[in-house]
Design a protein around this motif. Structure first.
Motif, PDB file in Angstrom:
ATOM      1  N   PRO A 204       0.831  -1.204   0.000  1.00  0.00           N
ATOM      2  CA  PRO A 204       0.000   0.000   0.000  1.00  0.00           C
ATOM      3  C   PRO A 204       0.870   1.260   0.000  1.00  0.00           C
ATOM      4  N   LEU A 205       0.445   2.222  -0.771  1.00  0.00           N
ATOM      5  CA  LEU A 205       1.131   3.505  -0.839  1.00  0.00           C
ATOM      6  C   LEU A 205       0.389   4.454   0.099  1.00  0.00           C
ATOM      7  N   ILE A 206       1.090   4.977   1.090  1.00  0.00           N
ATOM      8  CA  ILE A 206       0.462   5.829   2.100  1.00  0.00           C
ATOM      9  C   ILE A 206       0.760   7.298   1.782  1.00  0.00           C
ATOM     10  N   VAL A 207      -0.289   8.105   1.782  1.00  0.00           N
ATOM     11  CA  VAL A 207      -0.176   9.535   1.524  1.00  0.00           C
ATOM     12  C   VAL A 207      -0.166  10.258   2.865  1.00  0.00           C
ATOM     13  N   VAL A 208       0.854  11.095   3.054  1.00  0.00           N
ATOM     14  CA  VAL A 208       0.935  11.918   4.264  1.00  0.00           C
ATOM     15  C   VAL A 208       0.427  13.301   3.878  1.00  0.00           C
ATOM     16  N   LYS A 209      -0.724  13.659   4.433  1.00  0.00           N
ATOM     17  CA  LYS A 209      -1.345  14.939   4.106  1.00  0.00           C
ATOM     18  C   LYS A 209      -0.648  16.086   4.823  1.00  0.00           C
ATOM     19  N   LYS A 210      -1.015  17.314   4.437  1.00  0.00           N
ATOM     20  CA  LYS A 210      -0.389  18.508   5.013  1.00  0.00           C
ATOM     21  C   LYS A 210      -0.544  18.584   6.528  1.00  0.00           C
ATOM     22  N   ASP A 211      -1.676  18.087   7.039  1.00  0.00           N
ATOM     23  CA  ASP A 211      -1.919  18.137   8.484  1.00  0.00           C
ATOM     24  C   ASP A 211      -1.346  16.918   9.222  1.00  0.00           C
ATOM     25  N   GLY A 212      -0.602  16.054   8.496  1.00  0.00           N
ATOM     26  CA  GLY A 212       0.028  14.895   9.114  1.00  0.00           C
ATOM     27  C   GLY A 212      -0.800  13.628   9.089  1.00  0.00           C
ATOM     28  N   VAL A 213      -2.058  13.731   8.677  1.00  0.00           N
ATOM     29  CA  VAL A 213      -2.925  12.555   8.596  1.00  0.00           C
ATOM     30  C   VAL A 213      -2.417  11.642   7.481  1.00  0.00           C
ATOM     31  N   ARG A 214      -2.469  10.339   7.719  1.00  0.00           N
ATOM     32  CA  ARG A 214      -2.038   9.357   6.731  1.00  0.00           C
ATOM     33  C   ARG A 214      -3.243   8.595   6.213  1.00  0.00           C
ATOM     34  N   GLN A 215      -3.268   8.376   4.887  1.00  0.00           N
ATOM     35  CA  GLN A 215      -4.314   7.552   4.296  1.00  0.00           C
ATOM     36  C   GLN A 215      -3.766   6.859   3.060  1.00  0.00           C
ATOM     37  N   GLU A 216      -4.410   5.767   2.689  1.00  0.00           N
ATOM     38  CA  GLU A 216      -3.944   4.990   1.544  1.00  0.00           C
ATOM     39  C   GLU A 216      -4.191   5.763   0.251  1.00  0.00           C
ATOM     40  N   PHE A 217      -3.216   5.687  -0.663  1.00  0.00           N
ATOM     41  CA  PHE A 217      -3.341   6.352  -1.963  1.00  0.00           C
ATOM     42  C   PHE A 217      -4.498   5.743  -2.732  1.00  0.00           C
ATOM     43  N   SER A 218      -5.260   6.585  -3.415  1.00  0.00           N
ATOM     44  CA  SER A 218      -6.378   6.130  -4.227  1.00  0.00           C
ATOM     45  C   SER A 218      -6.293   6.778  -5.607  1.00  0.00           C
ATOM     46  N   ARG A 219      -6.009   5.950  -6.620  1.00  0.00           N
ATOM     47  CA  ARG A 219      -5.966   6.476  -7.989  1.00  0.00           C
ATOM     48  C   ARG A 219      -7.351   6.998  -8.393  1.00  0.00           C
ATOM     49  N   GLU A 220      -8.406   6.364  -7.880  1.00  0.00           N
ATOM     50  CA  GLU A 220      -9.772   6.805  -8.203  1.00  0.00           C
ATOM     51  C   GLU A 220     -10.018   8.218  -7.675  1.00  0.00           C
ATOM     52  N   LYS A 221      -9.540   8.499  -6.477  1.00  0.00           N
ATOM     53  CA  LYS A 221      -9.706   9.833  -5.888  1.00  0.00           C
ATOM     54  C   LYS A 221      -8.939  10.867  -6.713  1.00  0.00           C
ATOM     55  N   LEU A 222      -7.729  10.516  -7.139  1.00  0.00           N
ATOM     56  CA  LEU A 222      -6.939  11.402  -7.983  1.00  0.00           C
ATOM     57  C   LEU A 222      -7.646  11.643  -9.313  1.00  0.00           C
ATOM     58  N   THR A 223      -8.193  10.584  -9.886  1.00  0.00           N
ATOM     59  CA  THR A 223      -8.911  10.706 -11.165  1.00  0.00           C
ATOM     60  C   THR A 223     -10.123  11.621 -11.021  1.00  0.00           C
ATOM     61  N   ARG A 224     -10.860  11.487  -9.921  1.00  0.00           N
ATOM     62  CA  ARG A 224     -12.027  12.365  -9.700  1.00  0.00           C
ATOM     63  C   ARG A 224     -11.599  13.834  -9.627  1.00  0.00           C
ATOM     64  N   GLY A 225     -10.491  14.106  -8.944  1.00  0.00           N
ATOM     65  CA  GLY A 225      -9.983  15.477  -8.864  1.00  0.00           C
ATOM     66  C   GLY A 225      -9.584  16.011 -10.229  1.00  0.00           C
ATOM     67  N   LEU A 226      -8.967  15.157 -11.032  1.00  0.00           N
ATOM     68  CA  LEU A 226      -8.575  15.569 -12.384  1.00  0.00           C
ATOM     69  C   LEU A 226      -9.796  15.803 -13.270  1.00  0.00           C
ATOM     70  N   ILE A 227     -10.810  14.970 -13.107  1.00  0.00           N
ATOM     71  CA  ILE A 227     -12.045  15.153 -13.893  1.00  0.00           C
ATOM     72  C   ILE A 227     -12.663  16.505 -13.558  1.00  0.00           C
ATOM     73  N   ARG A 228     -12.668  16.871 -12.271  1.00  0.00           N
ATOM     74  CA  ARG A 228     -13.201  18.181 -11.875  1.00  0.00           C
ATOM     75  C   ARG A 228     -12.391  19.319 -12.483  1.00  0.00           C
ATOM     76  N   ALA A 229     -11.070  19.177 -12.479  1.00  0.00           N
ATOM     77  CA  ALA A 229     -10.207  20.223 -13.038  1.00  0.00           C
ATOM     78  C   ALA A 229     -10.394  20.348 -14.549  1.00  0.00           C
ATOM     79  N   CYS A 230     -10.699  19.236 -15.203  1.00  0.00           N
ATOM     80  CA  CYS A 230     -10.815  19.216 -16.665  1.00  0.00           C
ATOM     81  C   CYS A 230     -12.265  19.368 -17.152  1.00  0.00           C
ATOM     82  N   GLU A 231     -13.166  19.649 -16.221  1.00  0.00           N
ATOM     83  CA  GLU A 231     -14.576  19.783 -16.571  1.00  0.00           C
ATOM     84  C   GLU A 231     -14.783  20.847 -17.639  1.00  0.00           C
ATOM     85  N   LYS A 232     -15.576  20.494 -18.652  1.00  0.00           N
ATOM     86  CA  LYS A 232     -15.907  21.385 -19.782  1.00  0.00           C
ATOM     87  C   LYS A 232     -14.667  21.802 -20.576  1.00  0.00           C
TER      88      LYS A 232
END
Length: 155
Positions: free
Chosen positions: A48-76
């Motif tokens: 598992p790839l663990i992401v350390v957020k700016k506030d120190g919280v750790r969570q597992e990397f999610s390509r789906e979450k990254l893809t959703r963010g990119l879809i929002r940025a690329c909307e229209k």
């Protein structure tokens, strides 16, 4: 592999196909005893790839979450879904190739921005505005000036 119908241990592989860009194999099998056909999947077991957020919280990397963010940025915008998915996969590969099981959200953001700037400038600015949390219009204008200067220097 046991038959899921009669639990017989002897099955034969009828067909094997790579899926998920060769990272998995789909196998079509048949039981030698009862003739039942079923599908199995073989995948790499990834650490598992663990992401350390700016506030120190750790969570597992999610390509789906990254893809959703990119879809929002690329909307229209004229950016194909395949391009977005490819960009997300490319970022994940780069992160895994670093050899560390932990990555900072900062590293992910920089990798995304580096790749997104080559795909679509408007999407890049949208992503940057959320990622860098622009506080006011001057910071936003500074980012735009950087893009314009980069374009001028590359021509």
């Amino acid at each position: 592999m046991r038959c899921s119908n009669c639990q017989n241990k002897n099955t034969k592989v009828l067909d094997s196909r790579p899926i998920e860009e060769g990272r998995s194999i789909r196998r079509r099998r048949e039981c030698e005893k009862c003739g039942f056909r079923f599908t199995t999947f073989e995948r790499f077991e990834e650490v598992p790839l663990i992401v350390v957020k700016k506030d120190g919280v750790r969570q597992e990397f999610s390509r789906e979450k990254l893809t959703r963010g990119l879809i929002r940025a690329c909307e229209k915008r004229p950016v194909a879904l395949e391009t977005i998915e490819s960009l997300a996969l490319d970022v994940e590969k780069a992160l895994r190739n670093q050899g560390s099981s932990e990555v900072s959200s900062n590293d992910i953001g920089e990798l995304v921005m580096e790749r997104l700037s080559k795909v679509d400038e408007v999407s890049y600015v949208r992503f940057a505005s959320v990622y860098r949390q622009f506080k006011d219009i001057t910071v936003f204008l500074d980012e735009l000036k950087d893009i314009i200067n980069t374009d001028k220097n590359s021509k």
